[in-house]
Design a protein around this motif. Structure first.
Motif, PDB file in Angstrom:
ATOM      1  N   PHE A 149     100.694   5.641  20.054  1.00 20.55           N
ATOM      2  CA  PHE A 149     101.962   5.060  19.609  1.00 20.55           C
ATOM      3  C   PHE A 149     102.330   5.677  18.270  1.00 20.55           C
ATOM      4  O   PHE A 149     101.507   5.717  17.359  1.00 20.55           O
ATOM      5  CB  PHE A 149     101.833   3.535  19.474  1.00 20.55           C
ATOM      6  CG  PHE A 149     101.813   2.834  20.804  1.00 20.55           C
ATOM      7  CD1 PHE A 149     102.999   2.404  21.393  1.00 20.55           C
ATOM      8  CD2 PHE A 149     100.617   2.623  21.477  1.00 20.55           C
ATOM      9  CE1 PHE A 149     102.983   1.774  22.636  1.00 20.55           C
ATOM     10  CE2 PHE A 149     100.597   1.994  22.720  1.00 20.55           C
ATOM     11  CZ  PHE A 149     101.781   1.567  23.298  1.00 20.55           C
ATOM     12  N   VAL A 150     103.539   6.179  18.168  1.00 16.60           N
ATOM     13  CA  VAL A 150     103.957   6.820  16.917  1.00 16.60           C
ATOM     14  C   VAL A 150     105.119   6.054  16.282  1.00 16.60           C
ATOM     15  O   VAL A 150     105.773   5.244  16.940  1.00 16.60           O
ATOM     16  CB  VAL A 150     104.379   8.304  17.150  1.00 16.60           C
ATOM     17  CG1 VAL A 150     103.247   9.111  17.750  1.00 16.60           C
ATOM     18  CG2 VAL A 150     105.625   8.384  18.036  1.00 16.60           C
ATOM     19  N   SER A 151     105.356   6.324  15.006  1.00 18.81           N
ATOM     20  CA  SER A 151     106.455   5.649  14.298  1.00 18.81           C
ATOM     21  C   SER A 151     107.800   6.120  14.856  1.00 18.81           C
ATOM     22  O   SER A 151     107.986   7.304  15.128  1.00 18.81           O
ATOM     23  CB  SER A 151     106.353   5.953  12.806  1.00 18.81           C
ATOM     24  OG  SER A 151     107.617   6.245  12.292  1.00 18.81           O
ATOM     25  N   PRO A 152     108.758   5.201  15.012  1.00 16.34           N
ATOM     26  CA  PRO A 152     110.037   5.603  15.605  1.00 16.34           C
ATOM     27  C   PRO A 152     111.000   6.290  14.625  1.00 16.34           C
ATOM     28  O   PRO A 152     112.079   6.695  15.034  1.00 16.34           O
ATOM     29  CB  PRO A 152     110.618   4.265  16.089  1.00 16.34           C
ATOM     30  CG  PRO A 152     109.999   3.234  15.226  1.00 16.34           C
ATOM     31  CD  PRO A 152     108.661   3.758  14.799  1.00 16.34           C
ATOM     32  N   SER A 153     110.595   6.462  13.361  1.00 18.92           N
ATOM     33  CA  SER A 153     111.567   6.983  12.399  1.00 18.92           C
ATOM     34  C   SER A 153     112.010   8.400  12.765  1.00 18.92           C
ATOM     35  O   SER A 153     111.185   9.278  13.030  1.00 18.92           O
ATOM     36  CB  SER A 153     110.993   6.943  10.984  1.00 18.92           C
ATOM     37  OG  SER A 153     109.952   7.872  10.879  1.00 18.92           O
ATOM     38  N   ASN A 154     113.324   8.557  12.795  1.00 16.63           N
ATOM     39  CA  ASN A 154     113.977   9.852  13.054  1.00 16.63           C
ATOM     40  C   ASN A 154     113.713  10.476  14.418  1.00 16.63           C
ATOM     41  O   ASN A 154     114.094  11.621  14.645  1.00 16.63           O
ATOM     42  CB  ASN A 154     113.605  10.885  11.975  1.00 16.63           C
ATOM     43  CG  ASN A 154     114.291  10.566  10.665  1.00 16.63           C
ATOM     44  OD1 ASN A 154     115.383   9.976  10.661  1.00 16.63           O
ATOM     45  ND2 ASN A 154     113.670  10.922   9.571  1.00 16.63           N
ATOM     46  N   THR A 155     113.103   9.769  15.342  1.00 11.36           N
ATOM     47  CA  THR A 155     112.817  10.416  16.628  1.00 11.36           C
ATOM     48  C   THR A 155     114.100  10.799  17.360  1.00 11.36           C
ATOM     49  O   THR A 155     114.130  11.779  18.080  1.00 11.36           O
ATOM     50  CB  THR A 155     111.953   9.526  17.550  1.00 11.36           C
ATOM     51  OG1 THR A 155     112.501   8.226  17.569  1.00 11.36           O
ATOM     52  CG2 THR A 155     110.517   9.486  17.108  1.00 11.36           C
ATOM     53  N   SER A 156     115.182  10.021  17.182  1.00  7.02           N
ATOM     54  CA  SER A 156     116.412  10.409  17.875  1.00  7.02           C
ATOM     55  C   SER A 156     117.267  11.344  17.019  1.00  7.02           C
ATOM     56  O   SER A 156     118.193  11.974  17.513  1.00  7.02           O
ATOM     57  CB  SER A 156     117.201   9.175  18.305  1.00  7.02           C
ATOM     58  OG  SER A 156     117.390   8.332  17.209  1.00  7.02           O
ATOM     59  N   LYS A 157     116.966  11.440  15.727  1.00  4.07           N
ATOM     60  CA  LYS A 157     117.790  12.277  14.843  1.00  4.07           C
ATOM     61  C   LYS A 157     117.230  13.682  14.626  1.00  4.07           C
ATOM     62  O   LYS A 157     117.917  14.563  14.145  1.00  4.07           O
ATOM     63  CB  LYS A 157     117.935  11.588  13.473  1.00  4.07           C
ATOM     64  CG  LYS A 157     118.749  10.306  13.550  1.00  4.07           C
ATOM     65  CD  LYS A 157     119.155   9.856  12.171  1.00  4.07           C
ATOM     66  CE  LYS A 157     120.188   8.762  12.264  1.00  4.07           C
ATOM     67  NZ  LYS A 157     119.696   7.468  11.906  1.00  4.07           N
ATOM     68  N   ARG A 158     115.967  13.865  14.979  1.00  2.55           N
ATOM     69  CA  ARG A 158     115.346  15.173  14.727  1.00  2.55           C
ATOM     70  C   ARG A 158     115.656  16.140  15.873  1.00  2.55           C
ATOM     71  O   ARG A 158     115.680  15.740  17.036  1.00  2.55           O
ATOM     72  CB  ARG A 158     113.825  14.983  14.594  1.00  2.55           C
ATOM     73  CG  ARG A 158     113.071  16.247  14.299  1.00  2.55           C
ATOM     74  CD  ARG A 158     111.568  16.006  14.283  1.00  2.55           C
ATOM     75  NE  ARG A 158     110.856  17.257  14.050  1.00  2.55           N
ATOM     76  CZ  ARG A 158     110.454  18.076  15.014  1.00  2.55           C
ATOM     77  NH1 ARG A 158     110.668  17.767  16.280  1.00  2.55           N
ATOM     78  NH2 ARG A 158     109.831  19.210  14.719  1.00  2.55           N
TER      79      ARG A 158
END
Ligand SMILES: [Zn+2]
Length: 298
Positions: A237-246
């Motif tokens: 499980f990874v942190s969701p930060s910026n996953t859709s923006k990167r």
């Protein structure tokens, strides 16, 4: 069964909004399982040997390993047995043997999208169920609580809920099985599901489209984890930060802060174009690979 374990038998009962809820556990020494039958020994009572109770049941999943504790509960007008089993878990495969890897994005537009491009959309019938439940809810509000008409609506709601829940479980079992079978490492986001679904639907409850979506995300993650563990595979499980923006293009990786709510991700830096959720799934996988040291750059 209801008669055997009714109030008189002294088993715990709990009054819920939907009626009585009975539930109790049987320890390993008190039962036997044979040919889809649960055999309970009642032991001695006032010096007399009590007859055995034999209960046939249907299995939703094949039994594996050694059965331990059984929890029996009466819910939504039927008895359910939850059988906990001890199974031997194979050792996790060495990191160096990981070949196939999948990033999984759970989102609002689709239940999930994976880094290879495959997507699972919200089933059409969810809209119907939501509509029907809102109708039932309104009809309940117009009736006197506890009256026979109120009970009729309640029972219709409950059987629809049961069916929907079984269909959903089935979908999640099949999907998680497919995903675990086709990869050695599965990467998911840590989700804060309450923030992801719309606020106005929260009041209406779990049989709204949002409610079902939330339940599916939870079930899928749970099933993926235990199936991956059972197969000696990796999950993360990874942190969701910026996953859709990167930008998931291997040569780019720029964060696109201006990203709006479009279906397609278009990178202003390198021009990379991808389905928004698939791009997110690729980034989720990238994060997991980085964490495990499977890629060095970035
Ligand atoms: Zn780019």
């Amino acid at each position: 069964m209801k008669k055997i374990w009714g109030k008189k038998a002294g088993y715990p009962r709990e009054k819920t909004e939907n009626g009585w809820h009975d539930s109790f556990s049987i320890q390993q020494s008190g039962y036997q399982i044979k040919d889809n039958q649960l055999i309970l020994s009642q032991g001695n009572h006032e010096g007399k040997r009590q007859p055995k109770i034999i209960i046939p049941f249907e299995l939703t999943n094949p039994l594996k390993g050694e059965t331990k504790i059984i929890n029996v509960s009466w819910k939504k007008n039927q008895w359910t047995l939850n059988i906990a089993c001890d199974i031997e878990i194979p050792p996790q495969m060495p990191l160096s043997e990981i070949k196939k890897m999948l990033g999984i994005d759970r989102g609002v537009r689709k239940i999930l999208a994976i880094s290879e491009g495959w997507k699972l959309f919200n089933p059409e019938y969810w809209n119907k169920i939501e509509k029907k439940y809102i109708e039932f809810q309104r009809s309940l509000d117009r009736k006197v609580k506890g009256s026979s008409n109120w009970k009729k609506v309640k029972s219709k709601m409950s059987s629809m809920g049961k069916k929907t829940s079984n269909r959903m479980k089935d979908l999640c079992h099949k999907t998680s099985r497919e995903l675990v079978d086709k990869s050695d490492l599965l990467a998911l986001e840590k989700l804060e599901t309450s923030k992801m679904v719309s606020k106005e639907n929260k009041k209406v409850g779990k049989w709204t489209r949002d409610g079902m979506l939330k339940a599916c995300w939870g079930k899928l993650a749970f099933f993926i984890v235990y199936k991956a563990k059972g197969a000696g595979k990796w999950y993360m499980f990874v942190s969701p930060s910026n996953t859709s923006k990167r930008c998931s293009n291997a040569n780019c990786g720029k964060i696109n802060k201006e990203l709006k709510d479009e279906e397609t991700f278009l990178c202003p830096s390198c021009g990379y174009k991808e389905d928004r959720d698939v791009n997110a799934a690729k980034n989720i996988l990238w994060k997991a690979q980085k964490k495990l040291g499977l890629i060095k750059t970035g």
